[in-house]
Design a protein around this motif. Sequence first.
Motif, PDB file in Angstrom:
ATOM      1  N   VAL A  81      11.607   0.521  13.373  1.00 41.01           N
ATOM      2  CA  VAL A  81      11.356   0.578  14.739  1.00 41.01           C
ATOM      3  C   VAL A  81      10.108   1.366  15.076  1.00 41.01           C
ATOM      4  CG1 VAL A  81      13.858   0.240  15.307  1.00 41.01           C
ATOM      5  CG2 VAL A  81      12.720   2.678  14.982  1.00 41.01           C
ATOM      6  N   SER A  82       9.473   1.353  16.454  1.00 35.49           N
ATOM      7  CA  SER A  82       8.617   2.015  16.723  1.00 35.49           C
ATOM      8  C   SER A  82       8.941   3.508  17.247  1.00 35.49           C
ATOM      9  CB  SER A  82       7.708   1.380  17.768  1.00 35.49           C
ATOM     10  OG  SER A  82       8.198   1.277  18.896  1.00 35.49           O
ATOM     11  N   ALA A  83       8.193   4.599  17.572  1.00 40.90           N
ATOM     12  CA  ALA A  83       8.648   5.809  18.124  1.00 40.90           C
ATOM     13  C   ALA A  83       8.928   5.416  19.457  1.00 40.90           C
ATOM     14  CB  ALA A  83       7.605   6.784  17.858  1.00 40.90           C
ATOM     15  N   THR A  84       8.651   4.704  20.021  1.00 39.82           N
ATOM     16  CA  THR A  84       8.890   4.433  21.520  1.00 39.82           C
ATOM     17  C   THR A  84      10.270   3.925  21.622  1.00 39.82           C
ATOM     18  OG1 THR A  84       8.327   2.016  21.262  1.00 39.82           O
ATOM     19  CG2 THR A  84       6.667   3.467  22.122  1.00 39.82           C
ATOM     20  N   ALA A  85      11.004   3.318  20.484  1.00 35.56           N
ATOM     21  CA  ALA A  85      12.439   3.110  20.638  1.00 35.56           C
ATOM     22  C   ALA A  85      13.332   4.273  20.290  1.00 35.56           C
ATOM     23  CB  ALA A  85      12.690   1.897  19.757  1.00 35.56           C
ATOM     24  N   VAL A  86      12.857   5.084  19.559  1.00 36.90           N
ATOM     25  CA  VAL A  86      13.538   6.289  19.170  1.00 36.90           C
ATOM     26  C   VAL A  86      12.997   7.417  19.050  1.00 36.90           C
ATOM     27  CG1 VAL A  86      14.990   7.202  17.226  1.00 36.90           C
ATOM     28  CG2 VAL A  86      15.064   4.909  17.386  1.00 36.90           C
ATOM     29  N   ALA A  87      12.945   8.553  19.970  1.00 39.04           N
ATOM     30  CA  ALA A  87      12.239   9.545  20.008  1.00 39.04           C
ATOM     31  C   ALA A  87      12.645  10.665  19.161  1.00 39.04           C
ATOM     32  CB  ALA A  87      12.384  10.097  21.593  1.00 39.04           C
ATOM     33  N   LEU A  88      12.190  10.571  18.023  1.00 35.99           N
ATOM     34  CA  LEU A  88      12.069  11.503  16.946  1.00 35.99           C
ATOM     35  C   LEU A  88      10.969  12.209  16.606  1.00 35.99           C
ATOM     36  CD1 LEU A  88      14.860   9.596  14.547  1.00 35.99           C
ATOM     37  CD2 LEU A  88      15.318  11.508  16.252  1.00 35.99           C
ATOM     38  N   PRO A  89      10.850  13.270  16.074  1.00 37.94           N
ATOM     39  CA  PRO A  89       9.546  13.901  15.738  1.00 37.94           C
ATOM     40  C   PRO A  89       9.539  13.453  14.257  1.00 37.94           C
ATOM     41  CG  PRO A  89      11.536  15.720  15.534  1.00 37.94           C
ATOM     42  CD  PRO A  89      12.056  14.396  16.145  1.00 37.94           C
ATOM     43  N   PHE A  90       8.031  13.492  13.779  1.00 37.99           N
ATOM     44  CA  PHE A  90       7.759  13.024  12.527  1.00 37.99           C
ATOM     45  C   PHE A  90       7.825  14.054  11.309  1.00 37.99           C
ATOM     46  CE2 PHE A  90       4.748   9.140  13.793  1.00 37.99           C
ATOM     47  CZ  PHE A  90       6.213   8.657  14.397  1.00 37.99           C
ATOM     48  N   ASP A  91       8.579  13.990  10.300  1.00 36.81           N
ATOM     49  CA  ASP A  91       8.794  14.947   9.356  1.00 36.81           C
ATOM     50  C   ASP A  91       8.186  14.424   7.841  1.00 36.81           C
ATOM     51  OD1 ASP A  91      10.690  13.133   8.688  1.00 36.81           O
ATOM     52  OD2 ASP A  91      12.271  14.735   8.659  1.00 36.81           O
ATOM     53  N   GLN A  92       7.820  13.469   7.762  1.00 35.51           N
ATOM     54  CA  GLN A  92       7.051  13.066   6.685  1.00 35.51           C
ATOM     55  C   GLN A  92       5.573  12.693   6.818  1.00 35.51           C
ATOM     56  OE1 GLN A  92       9.044   9.393   5.537  1.00 35.51           O
ATOM     57  NE2 GLN A  92      10.956  10.488   5.162  1.00 35.51           N
ATOM     58  N   VAL A  93       4.854  13.381   5.777  1.00 32.01           N
ATOM     59  CA  VAL A  93       3.346  13.217   5.739  1.00 32.01           C
ATOM     60  C   VAL A  93       3.017  12.394   4.290  1.00 32.01           C
ATOM     61  CG1 VAL A  93       0.884  14.228   5.368  1.00 32.01           C
ATOM     62  CG2 VAL A  93       2.667  15.275   6.735  1.00 32.01           C
ATOM     63  N   LYS A  94       2.906  11.172   4.409  1.00 34.64           N
ATOM     64  CA  LYS A  94       2.716  10.319   3.427  1.00 34.64           C
ATOM     65  C   LYS A  94       1.180  10.147   3.046  1.00 34.64           C
ATOM     66  CE  LYS A  94       6.879   7.476   4.126  1.00 34.64           C
ATOM     67  NZ  LYS A  94       7.269   7.891   2.658  1.00 34.64           N
ATOM     68  N   GLU A 138       0.795  -1.118  -0.023  1.00 36.13           N
ATOM     69  CA  GLU A 138      -0.040   0.022   0.057  1.00 36.13           C
ATOM     70  C   GLU A 138       1.028   1.154   0.036  1.00 36.13           C
ATOM     71  OE1 GLU A 138      -3.061   0.404  -0.586  1.00 36.13           O
ATOM     72  OE2 GLU A 138      -3.445  -1.635  -0.426  1.00 36.13           O
ATOM     73  N   PRO A 139       1.654   1.353  -1.112  1.00 29.78           N
ATOM     74  CA  PRO A 139       2.716   2.484  -0.937  1.00 29.78           C
ATOM     75  C   PRO A 139       1.913   3.676  -1.142  1.00 29.78           C
ATOM     76  CG  PRO A 139       2.540   1.496  -3.211  1.00 29.78           C
ATOM     77  CD  PRO A 139       1.769   0.604  -2.378  1.00 29.78           C
ATOM     78  N   ALA A 140       2.727   5.030  -0.586  1.00 27.09           N
ATOM     79  CA  ALA A 140       2.165   6.303  -0.483  1.00 27.09           C
ATOM     80  C   ALA A 140       2.259   6.643  -1.992  1.00 27.09           C
ATOM     81  CB  ALA A 140       3.142   7.041   0.279  1.00 27.09           C
ATOM     82  N   SER A 141       1.286   7.530  -2.405  1.00 27.62           N
ATOM     83  CA  SER A 141       1.385   8.275  -3.720  1.00 27.62           C
ATOM     84  C   SER A 141       2.427   9.242  -3.694  1.00 27.62           C
ATOM     85  CB  SER A 141      -0.044   8.802  -4.140  1.00 27.62           C
ATOM     86  OG  SER A 141      -1.006   7.830  -4.279  1.00 27.62           O
ATOM     87  N   ALA A 142       2.545   9.987  -2.628  1.00 28.83           N
ATOM     88  CA  ALA A 142       3.509  11.116  -2.406  1.00 28.83           C
ATOM     89  C   ALA A 142       3.836  11.114  -0.989  1.00 28.83           C
ATOM     90  CB  ALA A 142       2.826  12.510  -2.774  1.00 28.83           C
ATOM     91  N   THR A 143       5.060  11.657  -0.846  1.00 25.00           N
ATOM     92  CA  THR A 143       5.621  12.009   0.746  1.00 25.00           C
ATOM     93  C   THR A 143       5.883  13.352   0.585  1.00 25.00           C
ATOM     94  OG1 THR A 143       6.596   9.681   0.857  1.00 25.00           O
ATOM     95  CG2 THR A 143       7.375  11.615   2.256  1.00 25.00           C
ATOM     96  N   ILE A 144       5.263  14.072   1.555  1.00 25.35           N
ATOM     97  CA  ILE A 144       5.508  15.779   1.567  1.00 25.35           C
ATOM     98  C   ILE A 144       6.352  15.511   2.952  1.00 25.35           C
ATOM     99  CG2 ILE A 144       4.289  17.869   2.274  1.00 25.35           C
ATOM    100  CD1 ILE A 144       1.563  16.722   1.323  1.00 25.35           C
ATOM    101  N   VAL A 145       7.733  16.288   2.570  1.00 23.64           N
ATOM    102  CA  VAL A 145       8.627  16.294   3.642  1.00 23.64           C
ATOM    103  C   VAL A 145       8.661  17.602   4.367  1.00 23.64           C
ATOM    104  CG1 VAL A 145      11.108  16.018   4.104  1.00 23.64           C
ATOM    105  CG2 VAL A 145      10.167  14.628   2.283  1.00 23.64           C
ATOM    106  N   LEU A 146       8.493  17.787   5.531  1.00 21.06           N
ATOM    107  CA  LEU A 146       8.360  18.970   6.444  1.00 21.06           C
ATOM    108  C   LEU A 146       9.759  19.361   6.562  1.00 21.06           C
ATOM    109  CD1 LEU A 146       5.567  17.779   8.895  1.00 21.06           C
ATOM    110  CD2 LEU A 146       5.485  19.076   6.522  1.00 21.06           C
TER     111      LEU A 146
END
Length: 802
Positions: free
Chosen positions: A194-207, A56-64
């Motif tokens: 990994v899940s966000a609980t393993a690596v505390a990083l903000p999300f910068d991709q809207v797929k 179920e690939p993304a049609s587009a990835t919007i990078v913030l």
Amino acid sequence: MSTLLRVKLRRDLRASWSRFVLMVVAIAVSLTVFGGMLCAWAAIGRETGGAYLSTEPASATIVLDRGVTPERMASVLAAARTRPGVREATGRTQFEGAVEVGGTVLDIPLQVFVAAADDPMRMVRFDLGQRGRWPPSGGEILLGTDSLRLLGVAVGDSITVHGPDGPVRLRVAGTVYDPGLAPSPQEQRGRGYVSATAVALPFDQVKVQVADPEGRARDRVVAVATEVGDWLRREQGLRVAEIQVPEPYAHPHQWQADVLLLSLMAGGAAALLLSTILVATMLNTLFTRQIPQLGIMKAIGARTGTVGRHYLVMISLVAAAATLIASAPAVWIGRTLLGTLLTTLGVRPVSLAAPWWAYVVILVAGLGLPPLMALPPLVRASRTTVRAAIDHHGAASEPGGLAVRLGRVPRLDRGLLMALRNTVRRPARFWLSTGLLAAAGAVFVAGMSLEAGVDAITREEAARRTWDVDVQLAAPAAREAAVEAARRVPGVTRAEGFGVMPVGVAGPRGFPVTWTYPDQGHGRITLIALPRGVTTFPKLLEGRALHPGESGAIVLSRTVRKKTVPALVPGDDVRLFIEGRVTSWRVAGIVEERGGDNVYVTAEGLAAAQGRPQQVDRLRVYTGGHDERTRDAVAAAVRTALADAGITVRSAASVSRAEAVGEGHMGPLLLVLLGIAVPLGVLGVIGLASTMSANVLDRTREFGIMHAIGARPRTVRRIVAAEGLLLALAGCVAAVVPAVALTWLLGAGLGNLFMNVPVPFRISVPGAVIWVVLALLGAALATDAAATRASRLTVREALAHL
């Protein structure tokens, strides 16, 4: 068919069994190749497309330009799903870092994909393999199945991942099968999840997924993604750095497999067509020999239709036997080739079976094409009248004009002269034999020449890579500190620092839109900031190169211009989105590159655009010794020196690793041509054998006279063998121009497809020599039976010959 005709059919098949065997082999070989390529091509789209769509690939990835918290991303996604044209949306992030196993930092980087622990995985999903479950716990990571061997780890082992927030120790909890990405060994990059609980990083991709059927058209996807980007900026207060829109629903390497299979299938179809022409020619010779029999049959009441059906049954039996022989090998070759290509693409096949229509095409081609090509000589033979049969006195043996002129050459050995004259006595037969050999030789030499061109690229790239060690930093560092730390390492003679980062390129308005795939490698545009004194630069096509230290000027590769703003010319303005920040540049020039979508600026220009001192995240290190032992030792020492200076290294490795990545992409090129040359070579040998057999039959009386006046058997044998060798040499000479043209065409076509530029034109002298030797050996084998028959011919047999 009457009893008498059945008897005649059996006797004809028995009397000319060797000729019919050659016909069956010629059709079977070419049909096997064509059928195998067809089966693989017909199924690969289904398998790759099905596997890729299963994610179920993304049609587009919007990078913030900067990430947001998972909670904020969840609210943004809920609103994004209501936007026009958007079917689904999810938030992700990813990073690439060094991986440490057993206290050793590997040279292979690890690309880590991060998703929320409660992500329902309705899109951009993957299959869980050995002991895999989603979400993994906070201290666990899932690795791609093909990444385990590349990284040298197993499920249950612990690894340390050096991410943006420092090293994190994780246990390999299971494996993941992700057909949406190119294979790890091919890219020389591990893949982790990994899940966000393993690596505390903000999300910068809207797929986002664009609703069908609009989601199948890239222009429509770009329009929807651009509207969502405007909405994010206008109503959500988020700035967009880049919009990534790859080819909708297409695996990143699928087009390469399609090109390879289509090329091979075209070659197989050409071989099949040539084989049927060869069979039609052999049948025409057989029909000519049977003209007296046709006259007798017509005299006792046989009709044209009856004779035609007799010969139609004959060729149909040949076609049926060849199809029966070729069917199983064709299916096996198709399945084997398909499995190999899917492994190259990193796809697990659901089924290796071809669709039903592929088998129908094979049967129709095998059973229908030979009778169709043999129809003209068949109709001509069946219409032979009694009078024409009576007037027939066997095959004419009067030499043609060329043969007569050859006879006037002074001081030429009489045996060789006879061989030369006999070789060109039948022009149509001569050109068929030499044409088949020339076609096979041209393809073989072109294949070897293409390999020579690829080797030239490898040598050229190796010559341009005058440095010895590539060093990638985990984060940008001050240029002087990083370069000086590397220079102080014993054995290092020089070090250069580069700024390397992904960027977006856009015209005066709008967001930068790229063809980047989720792996952030295929289709990504990379900015390279060049330091003063750099000695390597791509070939300039338009405009000028960068002046040392200048600001505001940029050089683009031709592929970047083609994929972003095709109308750009030197002197135009272009916008770069660097880490979410919009900067303006003047285009200085356009360069040509083999692979990679890069833009170039000076280190001073990048620092001025960013408003900060020069930073680097890539080092090129030169050593006193250029052997692998020295390179590996210096790489380890540079890593340690940079760590002591407070600079974290993502990877430090010999430049030979870049060659391994290149081999993964360049390997299939040679397969295209050599796979076509084999069946064509077999057809050439069969055609030569058929020609020599027909020539001996035509000159039966001539050989009888030679024996009657005292010619020794070895003399006759030498003449016939010389004819075969002369035909082979003629085929080699005739292959020169087609080989040169084919080398140029394929070098341009395949080079542009795989590397964005043509493969350098090279003619492989060893390949040409090998083909000449193979052609002469094949001619000797093909001529042996005809030469033996001619040498053993008696005067009585010659007198009895019509």
